[in-house]
Motif scaffolding. Structure first.
Motif, PDB file in Angstrom:
ATOM      1  N   GLN A 155      24.377  69.278  -9.805  1.00 48.05           N
ATOM      2  CA  GLN A 155      24.183  69.286 -11.254  1.00 48.05           C
ATOM      3  C   GLN A 155      22.781  69.764 -11.621  1.00 48.05           C
ATOM      4  OE1 GLN A 155      25.158  65.184 -11.662  1.00 48.05           O
ATOM      5  NE2 GLN A 155      27.345  65.536 -12.019  1.00 48.05           N
ATOM      6  N   THR A 156      21.781  69.336 -10.845  1.00 48.91           N
ATOM      7  CA  THR A 156      20.403  69.767 -11.105  1.00 48.91           C
ATOM      8  C   THR A 156      20.264  71.261 -10.861  1.00 48.91           C
ATOM      9  OG1 THR A 156      19.552  67.594 -10.479  1.00 48.91           O
ATOM     10  CG2 THR A 156      17.991  69.430 -10.457  1.00 48.91           C
ATOM     11  N   VAL A 160      24.806  69.427 -21.165  1.00 50.44           N
ATOM     12  CA  VAL A 160      24.848  68.516 -20.022  1.00 50.44           C
ATOM     13  C   VAL A 160      25.570  69.156 -18.839  1.00 50.44           C
ATOM     14  CG1 VAL A 160      25.574  66.248 -19.196  1.00 50.44           C
ATOM     15  CG2 VAL A 160      24.847  66.549 -21.587  1.00 50.44           C
ATOM     16  N   ALA A 161      24.889  69.190 -17.701  1.00 50.86           N
ATOM     17  CA  ALA A 161      25.520  69.543 -16.431  1.00 50.86           C
ATOM     18  C   ALA A 161      25.955  68.232 -15.799  1.00 50.86           C
ATOM     19  CB  ALA A 161      24.544  70.298 -15.535  1.00 50.86           C
ATOM     20  N   VAL A 188      14.425  71.111 -19.961  1.00 55.73           N
ATOM     21  CA  VAL A 188      15.438  70.690 -19.014  1.00 55.73           C
ATOM     22  C   VAL A 188      15.013  69.385 -18.347  1.00 55.73           C
ATOM     23  CG1 VAL A 188      14.477  72.177 -17.177  1.00 55.73           C
ATOM     24  CG2 VAL A 188      16.832  71.331 -17.001  1.00 55.73           C
ATOM     25  N   ASP A 189      15.927  68.430 -18.335  1.00 56.53           N
ATOM     26  CA  ASP A 189      15.653  67.145 -17.685  1.00 56.53           C
ATOM     27  C   ASP A 189      16.131  67.224 -16.235  1.00 56.53           C
ATOM     28  OD1 ASP A 189      15.185  64.577 -16.912  1.00 56.53           O
ATOM     29  OD2 ASP A 189      16.060  63.645 -18.694  1.00 56.53           O
ATOM     30  N   ASP A 190      15.188  67.549 -15.364  1.00 48.80           N
ATOM     31  CA  ASP A 190      15.482  67.687 -13.935  1.00 48.80           C
ATOM     32  C   ASP A 190      14.863  66.547 -13.131  1.00 48.80           C
ATOM     33  OD1 ASP A 190      12.879  68.468 -14.494  1.00 48.80           O
ATOM     34  OD2 ASP A 190      12.797  69.873 -12.807  1.00 48.80           O
ATOM     35  N   ARG A 191      14.542  65.440 -13.800  1.00 48.55           N
ATOM     36  CA  ARG A 191      13.866  64.336 -13.124  1.00 48.55           C
ATOM     37  C   ARG A 191      14.761  63.718 -12.051  1.00 48.55           C
ATOM     38  NH1 ARG A 191      12.280  60.664 -18.136  1.00 48.55           N
ATOM     39  NH2 ARG A 191      14.389  61.374 -18.735  1.00 48.55           N
ATOM     40  N   ALA A 203      21.856  73.029 -13.731  1.00 45.13           N
ATOM     41  CA  ALA A 203      21.049  72.869 -14.945  1.00 45.13           C
ATOM     42  C   ALA A 203      19.853  73.821 -14.941  1.00 45.13           C
ATOM     43  CB  ALA A 203      20.576  71.425 -15.066  1.00 45.13           C
ATOM     44  N   LEU A 204      19.199  73.960 -13.801  1.00 47.24           N
ATOM     45  CA  LEU A 204      18.040  74.858 -13.700  1.00 47.24           C
ATOM     46  C   LEU A 204      18.469  76.318 -13.813  1.00 47.24           C
ATOM     47  CD1 LEU A 204      16.041  73.042 -10.874  1.00 47.24           C
ATOM     48  CD2 LEU A 204      15.451  73.157 -13.303  1.00 47.24           C
ATOM     49  N   GLU A 205      19.609  76.644 -13.221  1.00 43.61           N
ATOM     50  CA  GLU A 205      20.113  78.024 -13.290  1.00 43.61           C
ATOM     51  C   GLU A 205      20.464  78.391 -14.731  1.00 43.61           C
ATOM     52  OE1 GLU A 205      24.185  80.361 -12.000  1.00 43.61           O
ATOM     53  OE2 GLU A 205      23.444  78.765 -10.678  1.00 43.61           O
TER      54      GLU A 205
END
Length: 566
Positions: free
Chosen positions: A487-488, A532-533, A507-510, A491-493
């Motif tokens: 999912q992360t 949302v991913a 982007v919330d990649d925490r 989301a980044l892609e």
């Protein structure tokens, strides 16, 4: 701002809070701190964190674009200013304790600028010598300073704040009217682009001086201004600016004034109860001191004196309440039993409701005694009529007579036709067409840039957090990676593709943060679109949510990107 780098929350300097700050009183204060937009540095002094700075810069950009559109030229003047220009206009003293004053190492007097009328006037005096150089509109977006006695409400009422102030310079009053109209329309466009609900209302000039003045107010519970709106006509005004015509009545049939014993009735309430009359039949007389001189203020007994209006009338003189010591020095002033008839060495001002011919029950200037049938203009004279009562819901509209409605609001803009007050004080002249000096006329126009951020937060927030209008939001879309590595990665892609399409992306990649916390933070931060991913990431399907409406839709990646980029 297109193609700005993707802002990753794993690298963002912003910590969200679950609980409201202990000192927060209003919604914007609570949410801007909790969502990581601002942090308190000291009382009335705030630091803007990255998300807050983005919103602030967007407001600033809109203001700048609309000012440029009317031909205004941007400058930047110093915040540290010399005493002499403000002394020449009288404002060194008029501002009183709100002015930050300081000395340099040589003992020279300086101030931190609350507004810049004097300095802009001097700049134009230096740069413009002929009518051919005018008209001109200059503006800046600058930090201002006021030593507030009680800074409160977060960035709404600080000791340091950011403001757009502009100034117009014309040789004729007709030109000033045109410059004023240009600003009025520019302000309408600014606030409409910001997505603010606002009202334009008549206002007082205050320490700025000048003639015509209007405020732009954003209705909000946190507002410190009260404005009146007529439901029947176009009348709207700050309650401090409402005035009524004096309407004398025929009091010739009123019997002669008569003193009556009224023991233990030092208040309007006790007097009205004792005599069995409505409070509106009594005359309340409030004693104040204006630069040490005792002034009596008369209003109907069922109304309260608006001390702000009294201060406005006597400005720049200091107004304070009389004390026990003052009564002790004046045997003719009997506390609780003061009446306007027979008062000596006391200036008497009254609200227009105390019109000539009106009859009252009022103090007899004797302990335990009042007088009835006391008629204004017959038994006492009013030195000056001034609108000094607190305006109430249902008071008649000065224009059509319909009952007024009252609302609280935040002042977000103020425009003034200053006239020649500052040009006279600082001798701003240019050569006219006939070769003779012409005194320049000025306008002053302010927008509270930092205050607009707070007003937007107040008006647009819901029970989940902030909810920014698209043009001022810190990002166009908030991408949330629900948690797993796949999912992360997705989301980044997707975030990079959105960035390439010209969108501003947060982007919330925490790592190590639960999906629930991420979703809660997304709603608290308030970006208009949340992508949302989540559980269908492996299928290339995302969930698109509208922050304001709460509507959700599942879309393939390409369709989601196309939808957001449209």
């Amino acid at each position: 701002m297109a193609n700005a780098p993707v802002q990753r929350m794993s690298q963002l300097m912003a910590k969200t809070l679950r609980d409201d700050p202990a000192d927060a009183e209003v919604l914007s204060h609570k949410l801007l701190v909790r969502a990581g937009y601002v942090r308190r540095t000291a009382a009335g002094i705030w630091s803007w964190l990255p998300l807050g700075k983005k919103v602030f810069s967007n407001v600033e950009r809109i203001v700048r674009e609309e000012m440029d559109a009317i031909g205004a030229q941007e400058v930047l003047l110093p915040a540290l200013l010399p005493r002499e220009p403000y002394e020449a206009t009288g404002r060194w003293d008029e501002y009183g304790a709100e002015l930050f004053r300081l000395n340099d190492r040589k003992g020279g007097d300086y101030l931190l600028g609350p507004t810049h009328e004097e300095i802009f006037t001097l700049l134009v005096k230096d740069q413009c010598s002929s009518y051919k150089d005018l008209p001109v509109i200059l503006y800046q977006i600058q930090t201002k300073f006021r030593d507030e006695a009680r800074p409160r409400a977060g960035i709404l009422r600080g000791r340091e704040f950011q403001m757009k102030d502009s100034y117009s310079f014309d040789t004729e009053d007709e030109g000033l009217a045109q410059s004023y109209a240009l600003h009025r329309e520019a302000y309408r466009r600014v606030f409409e682009r910001l997505g603010l609900d606002y009202r334009i209302v008549a206002a007082t000039a205050g320490a700025m001086g000048g003639s015509k003045s209007e405020e732009f107010l954003a209705p909000a519970e946190a507002g410190e201004d009260t404005f009146a709106d007529c439901p029947n006509c176009d009348f709207a005004a700050n309650t401090e600016a409402i005035s009524y015509e004096l309407q004398p009545v025929d009091g010739s049939a009123v019997p002669a004034a008569e003193e009556i014993p009224t023991p233990d009735t030092p208040t309007i309430e006790t007097l009205a109860a004792s005599l069995g009359v409505p409070a509106s039949a009594t005359l309340k007389n409030l004693l104040v001191k204006v630069d040490g001189e005792i002034i009596a203020v008369g209003v109907p007994g069922d109304r309260e004196v608006d001390l702000g209006k009294v201060e406005e009338h006597f400005a720049p003189a200091a107004v304070e309440m009389v004390t026990e010591a003052d009564f002790a020095e004046r045997a003719d002033l009997v506390r609780g039993y003061v009446g306007p008839q027979g008062l000596e060495k006391v200036t008497y001002i009254a609200d227009p409701r105390v019109a000539p011919g009106t009859a009252w029950i009022t103090g007899a200037n004797k302990e335990g005694m009042h007088a009835k049938n006391v008629v204004a203009g017959r038994d006492f004279e009013v030195d000056r009529y001034v609108d000094v009562v607190v305006v109430q819901e249902g008071d008649p509209c000065p224009k059509c007579g319909t009952g007024l409605k009252l609302d609280r609001a935040i002042e977000i803009g103020h425009i003034f036709q200053l006239g020649r007050k500052y040009a006279d004080a600082l001798k701003l002249d240019v050569l006219g067409q006939n070769g003779k000096p012409v005194r320049v006329t000025m306008g002053s126009y302010g927008i509270g840039v930092s205050r607009a951020v707070a007003a937007l937060a107040e008006q647009s927030a819901d029970d989940k957090g902030l909810c920014w209008p698209a043009e001022v939001a810190p990002a166009d879309v908030h991408v949330v990676a629900a948690g797993k590595a796949l999912q992360t990665e997705l989301a980044l892609e997707v975030s990079e593709k959105l960035r390439a399409a010209g969108l501003r992306v947060l982007v919330d990649d925490r790592a190590g943060v639960s999906p629930g916390v991420k979703f809660t933070d997304a709603e608290l931060i308030g970006v208009p679109k949340i992508l949302v991913a989540g559980r269908r990431s492996a299928e290339g399907v995302l969930e698109l949510k509208d922050r304001r409406t709460g509507e959700r839709e599942e879309l393939p990646v390409d369709e989601a990107i196309a939808r957001l980029s449209a």
